[in-house]
Structure formats: C-alpha cells, structure tokens
Design a protein around this motif. Structure first.
Motif, PDB file in Angstrom:
ATOM      1  N   LEU A  22      40.107  43.953  54.200  1.00 30.62           N
ATOM      2  CA  LEU A  22      38.636  43.754  53.586  1.00 30.62           C
ATOM      3  C   LEU A  22      37.557  44.003  54.851  1.00 30.62           C
ATOM      4  CD1 LEU A  22      38.581  41.948  50.423  1.00 30.62           C
ATOM      5  CD2 LEU A  22      39.061  44.230  50.661  1.00 30.62           C
ATOM      6  N   LYS A  23      37.895  43.747  56.165  1.00 32.07           N
ATOM      7  CA  LYS A  23      36.952  43.800  57.207  1.00 32.07           C
ATOM      8  C   LYS A  23      35.797  42.843  56.798  1.00 32.07           C
ATOM      9  CE  LYS A  23      38.497  48.479  58.387  1.00 32.07           C
ATOM     10  NZ  LYS A  23      38.299  49.726  57.692  1.00 32.07           N
ATOM     11  N   LEU A  58      33.936  50.894  49.591  1.00 33.38           N
ATOM     12  CA  LEU A  58      32.864  50.012  49.674  1.00 33.38           C
ATOM     13  C   LEU A  58      32.715  49.075  48.383  1.00 33.38           C
ATOM     14  CD1 LEU A  58      30.199  51.428  52.063  1.00 33.38           C
ATOM     15  CD2 LEU A  58      31.928  49.671  52.576  1.00 33.38           C
ATOM     16  N   ARG A  59      32.956  49.737  47.282  1.00 29.26           N
ATOM     17  CA  ARG A  59      32.451  49.302  45.930  1.00 29.26           C
ATOM     18  C   ARG A  59      34.023  48.313  45.468  1.00 29.26           C
ATOM     19  NH1 ARG A  59      30.002  46.640  42.822  1.00 29.26           N
ATOM     20  NH2 ARG A  59      30.560  46.923  40.445  1.00 29.26           N
ATOM     21  N   GLU A  60      35.031  48.886  46.040  1.00 26.35           N
ATOM     22  CA  GLU A  60      36.248  48.011  45.857  1.00 26.35           C
ATOM     23  C   GLU A  60      35.901  46.715  46.606  1.00 26.35           C
ATOM     24  OE1 GLU A  60      39.861  50.999  44.427  1.00 26.35           O
ATOM     25  OE2 GLU A  60      39.100  50.931  46.688  1.00 26.35           O
ATOM     26  N   LEU A  63      34.167  44.166  44.877  1.00 27.16           N
ATOM     27  CA  LEU A  63      34.554  43.750  43.842  1.00 27.16           C
ATOM     28  C   LEU A  63      35.558  42.727  44.063  1.00 27.16           C
ATOM     29  CD1 LEU A  63      35.025  47.058  41.713  1.00 27.16           C
ATOM     30  CD2 LEU A  63      33.470  45.055  41.357  1.00 27.16           C
ATOM     31  N   PHE A  64      36.161  43.060  45.030  1.00 26.02           N
ATOM     32  CA  PHE A  64      37.378  42.196  45.474  1.00 26.02           C
ATOM     33  C   PHE A  64      36.899  40.967  46.134  1.00 26.02           C
ATOM     34  CE2 PHE A  64      40.432  45.666  46.248  1.00 26.02           C
ATOM     35  CZ  PHE A  64      41.188  45.461  45.192  1.00 26.02           C
ATOM     36  N   ALA A  65      35.605  40.786  46.992  1.00 23.85           N
ATOM     37  CA  ALA A  65      34.825  39.797  47.322  1.00 23.85           C
ATOM     38  C   ALA A  65      34.294  39.017  46.121  1.00 23.85           C
ATOM     39  CB  ALA A  65      33.609  40.083  48.161  1.00 23.85           C
TER      40      ALA A  65
END
Length: 73
Positions: A22-23, A58-60, A63-65
């Motif tokens: 996710l950098k 970026l949106r994903e 959401l993951f964060a």
C-alpha cells in the motif's frame, strides 16, 4: 509461510507486506500491534485480498487503510 497458525511472526510479516504494497508512509501506526491485540482472522483476510491484487488504486488504498483500523480488539 503458513498464516493459518496465529503467531506474532505472522502478524509482523503480514503488516510489513501490507504497508509495502500500500506504500504506506506512516507504517509506525502498526508498531504496537500484537497477536493478542488484534482480530487475527480479519488481518489474514485483508492481507489475502491485498496480496492477490496486482495494482491498487488510491481509493482502494484508502479503503484498505480504513479497514485496517478495524482489526484492533
């Protein structure tokens, strides 16, 4: 690595892999997460989804964060 067996080593491994994929700049947010302080199965689920994705928008990433915040007990 066998992630079926909960261990602190597995938690650390998955969190390192997730932050790399996710950098995430602020990976220190995961420093104090221990096996006893999280929902292990939720972390495995998130890791599995992220690990399988070739690219992440970026949106994903957002959401993951957000989803990672829910793994704390």
């Amino acid at each position: 690595m066998n992630l079926e067996n909960p261990s602190q080593e597995n938690v650390t491994y998955m969190l390192n892999e997730i932050t790399a994929k996710l950098k995430m700049v602020n990976a220190s947010v995961f420093e104090n997460l221990t096996l006893e302080s999280i929902h292990y199965e939720s972390l495995v689920d998130i890791y599995t989804v992220i690990h399988r994705k070739k690219t992440i928008s970026l949106r994903e990433m957002q959401l993951f964060a957000e989803e990672l915040r829910t793994i704390r007990k």
